[in-house]
Design an enzyme around this catalytic site. Structure first.
Site, PDB file in Angstrom:
ATOM      1  N   TRP A 165       0.965  -1.279  -0.040  1.00  0.00           N
ATOM      2  CA  TRP A 165      -0.050   0.105   0.000  1.00  0.00           C
ATOM      3  C   TRP A 165       1.107   1.050  -0.010  1.00  0.00           C
ATOM      4  O   TRP A 165       0.560   2.147  -0.725  1.00  0.00           O
ATOM      5  CB  TRP A 165      -0.811   0.050   1.190  1.00  0.00           C
ATOM      6  CG  TRP A 165      -1.718   1.044   1.415  1.00  0.00           C
ATOM      7  CD1 TRP A 165      -3.094   1.207   0.785  1.00  0.00           C
ATOM      8  CD2 TRP A 165      -1.590   2.476   2.088  1.00  0.00           C
ATOM      9  NE1 TRP A 165      -3.589   2.361   1.084  1.00  0.00           N
ATOM     10  CE2 TRP A 165      -2.605   3.238   2.157  1.00  0.00           C
ATOM     11  CE3 TRP A 165      -0.656   2.677   3.100  1.00  0.00           C
ATOM     12  CZ2 TRP A 165      -2.775   4.444   2.778  1.00  0.00           C
ATOM     13  CZ3 TRP A 165      -0.658   4.080   3.747  1.00  0.00           C
ATOM     14  CH2 TRP A 165      -1.704   4.853   3.554  1.00  0.00           C
ATOM     15  N   HIS A 166       2.099   1.107   0.682  1.00  0.00           N
ATOM     16  CA  HIS A 166       2.959   2.285   0.949  1.00  0.00           C
ATOM     17  C   HIS A 166       3.540   2.650  -0.665  1.00  0.00           C
ATOM     18  O   HIS A 166       3.518   3.951  -1.001  1.00  0.00           O
ATOM     19  CB  HIS A 166       3.992   2.229   1.746  1.00  0.00           C
ATOM     20  CG  HIS A 166       3.445   2.699   3.222  1.00  0.00           C
ATOM     21  ND1 HIS A 166       3.082   1.850   4.199  1.00  0.00           N
ATOM     22  CD2 HIS A 166       3.570   3.816   3.864  1.00  0.00           C
ATOM     23  CE1 HIS A 166       2.696   2.381   5.299  1.00  0.00           C
ATOM     24  NE2 HIS A 166       2.994   3.780   4.976  1.00  0.00           N
ATOM     25  N   ASP A 167       4.091   1.626  -1.240  1.00  0.00           N
ATOM     26  CA  ASP A 167       4.772   1.837  -2.366  1.00  0.00           C
ATOM     27  C   ASP A 167       5.210   0.358  -2.985  1.00  0.00           C
ATOM     28  O   ASP A 167       5.055  -0.614  -2.141  1.00  0.00           O
ATOM     29  CB  ASP A 167       5.854   2.569  -2.670  1.00  0.00           C
ATOM     30  CG  ASP A 167       6.169   3.156  -3.731  1.00  0.00           C
ATOM     31  OD1 ASP A 167       5.619   2.849  -4.806  1.00  0.00           O
ATOM     32  OD2 ASP A 167       7.123   4.254  -3.850  1.00  0.00           O
TER      33      ASP A 167
END
Length: 519
Positions: free
Chosen positions: A405-407
């Site tokens: 989700w972050h990257d």
């Protein structure tokens, strides 16, 4: 400061990254991309807050419903922010809505496909976000011209993704409940005796839910679980929730059930005095961040990897203050948008409820860090996978999702798995020593465990977000293979042991005052 200022021999490597500041003629380290966006647009964001509040007052005077106003303002805002790219967002949210609606009679299949598609959007956006509309259809070329104030729409879509899942999963669960009971009971007809939150005092002017002369205010937990009438899960309410402007960009995250409840009932926690104090604390935090960025250039040092010939102590401080800056750069935007939401009579969770440096437990640390996200993953990932019964499986799933989700980076996925690996010793050790909590040495043994915990948490986060592989290898090599490094390691362990004792006493003090935030 010694490791990152003009007096350091490596200053020439990163001085070009620094910008002109405003405090006593000093330069400012504005090299962090995320915080630079927020800092450079701070005045513009305050302008949006003022415009939104004024229009809300006018809408009340014109008797426009709250949800209709949220939808109208949200559509205008997202178009101004993302331009025609907002249609990409609308495409994703519509497909997710369609999956939930079409497969509502098959809840397991619906939730599985919903998760597959929603997680897939992260990869789709990463790969195809630069595809132009004209490359799809020539007649859409005019849509490539206006990309809004923020061209990177995909970055903020990640928060929309969480709200997409919240709405559609809550709808599927609610529909399944109705199918089993054959009874759609609206919220206003539910007879619930809810406990009044200890943090707030009822005001005579606060709206109440009255059921057969029983006055009640729902707690946050009850707002999550209290069933809504199925008609509330409409496409209009869906968009009003997804595009709710104060929380659109970075949250905090509020579930659909909670959002709908607060849209109809103002909580007693919403007061002018509380909002004013919260706003003043926000300004104070912003000024603290400005002072640090003007005097401690550790972000620029990390970006330029300018730690040649630095001692283990200096490298560790570069990493340590990087972590503090990460904490502040997230806390300040989250508090600004929460302040905006509070001024709009919606009280979302506080994302940072404890200072980053006041943590000695990995488990408790993640409960306090991005708390609304933590509650979200527990509700929609951890508990459905079995909760504490399958803690390892649930933790791996949670941190894998958090990393993706972050990257979309393998480094962050390794970070997520490392966090789970580092949590295991604490979980095992806690179970082993808990029976001995009555002994005099129990507190000191816990403090030693806290030292190990803090080191492991720092290593995982320094690797994932600050120093990277090169800096982490140099720090560990110098710290464990040189005389100065070993001395530093021993002294820092003593300092952390003392700090852990202080943390224990702070929590005991909170308990004596009736405060228990479980982190």
């Amino acid at each position: 400061m010694d490791a990152s200022n003009e007096t350091n021999p490596n200053y020439y490597i990163y001085q070009g990254i620094l910008s002109q500041g405003w405090i006593f003629g000093r330069k400012v380290d504005n090299s962090d991309n995320q915080y630079r966006f927020f800092r450079d647009n701070f005045v513009l964001l305050l302008g949006f807050v003022a415009i939104h509040k004024c229009l809300r007052i006018i809408s009340k005077y014109l008797k426009i419903s709250r949800l209709n106003f949220d939808l109208g303002f949200g559509v205008c805002f997202v178009f101004a922010v993302h331009g025609f790219n907002c249609f990409r967002i609308l495409c994703h949210v519509s497909i997710a809505y369609g999956i939930a609606r079409l497969l509502k009679n098959k809840p397991i299949i619906a939730q599985t496909l919903l998760w597959i598609y929603c997680v897939g959007t992260l990869f789709i956006n990463d790969r195809y976000r630069l595809v132009k509309f004209s490359q799809v259809f020539d007649f859409l070329s005019f849509m490539d011209g206006f990309k809004g104030l923020i061209e990177r729409w995909d970055v903020f879509f990640n928060f929309t993704l969480l709200r997409m899942l919240s709405f559609n999963i809550d709808f599927i669960r609610r529909y399944e409940t109705i199918e089993h009971s054959n009874n759609d009971i609206p919220l206003t007809n539910i007879k619930t005796k809810a406990k009044i939150s200890e943090e707030v005092t009822l005001s005579p002017n606060v709206p109440r839910i009255t059921n057969n002369d029983v006055t009640s205010i729902l707690t946050e937990r009850e707002r999550l679980d209290t069933p809504l009438p199925i008609s509330d899960y409409s496409f209009k309410n869906y968009l009003s929730y997804l595009l709710y402007t104060p929380l659109y960009i970075v949250g905090p995250i509020i579930t659909f059930n909670d959002f709908m409840y607060q849209s109809n009932h103002t909580l007693p926690s919403i007061t002018f005095k509380r909002n004013l104090i919260y706003g003043l604390r926000l300004i104070f935090c912003f000024l603290v961040m400005e002072f640090i960025l003007h005097y401690i250039y550790v972000v620029a040092v990390s970006k330029a990897k300018a730690w040649h010939n630095d001692t283990p102590f200096q490298i560790s401080m570069i990493g340590f203050f990087n972590l503090n800056i990460i904490w502040l750069k997230l806390l300040i935007p989250w508090r600004l948008f929460r302040f905006w939401s509070l001024c709009d009579d919606i009280d979302p969770p506080e994302n940072m409820i404890r200072c980053m440096d006041n943590n000695n437990s990995g488990l408790q640390f993640w409960r306090a860090w991005h708390r609304s996200f933590n509650k979200w993953v527990i509700r929609y990932i951890y508990v459905p996978l079995g909760g504490s019964k399958y803690r390892l499986l649930g933790s791996l799933a949670v941190f894998s999702f958090v990393a993706i989700w972050h990257d979309i980076e393998l480094r962050l996925l390794f970070w997520g798995w490392a966090v789970v690996l580092f949590l295991l010793p604490e979980i095992v050790a806690t179970k082993l020593v808990y029976p001995y909590r009555g002994n005099w040495w129990y507190r000191h043994l816990c403090a030693l465990g806290a030292v190990v915990n803090i080191w492991m948490m720092m290593i995982a986060n320094l690797f994932g977000f600050c120093l990277g592989k090169d800096g982490m290898v140099k720090l560990l090599t110098d710290m464990l293979t040189t005389f100065d490094g070993i001395i530093f390691f021993i002294l820092s362990a003593v300092c952390l042991f003392i700090a852990a004792q202080v943390m224990f006493e702070l929590r005991e003090s909170e308990k004596r005052r009736g405060v228990n935030v479980k982190c």
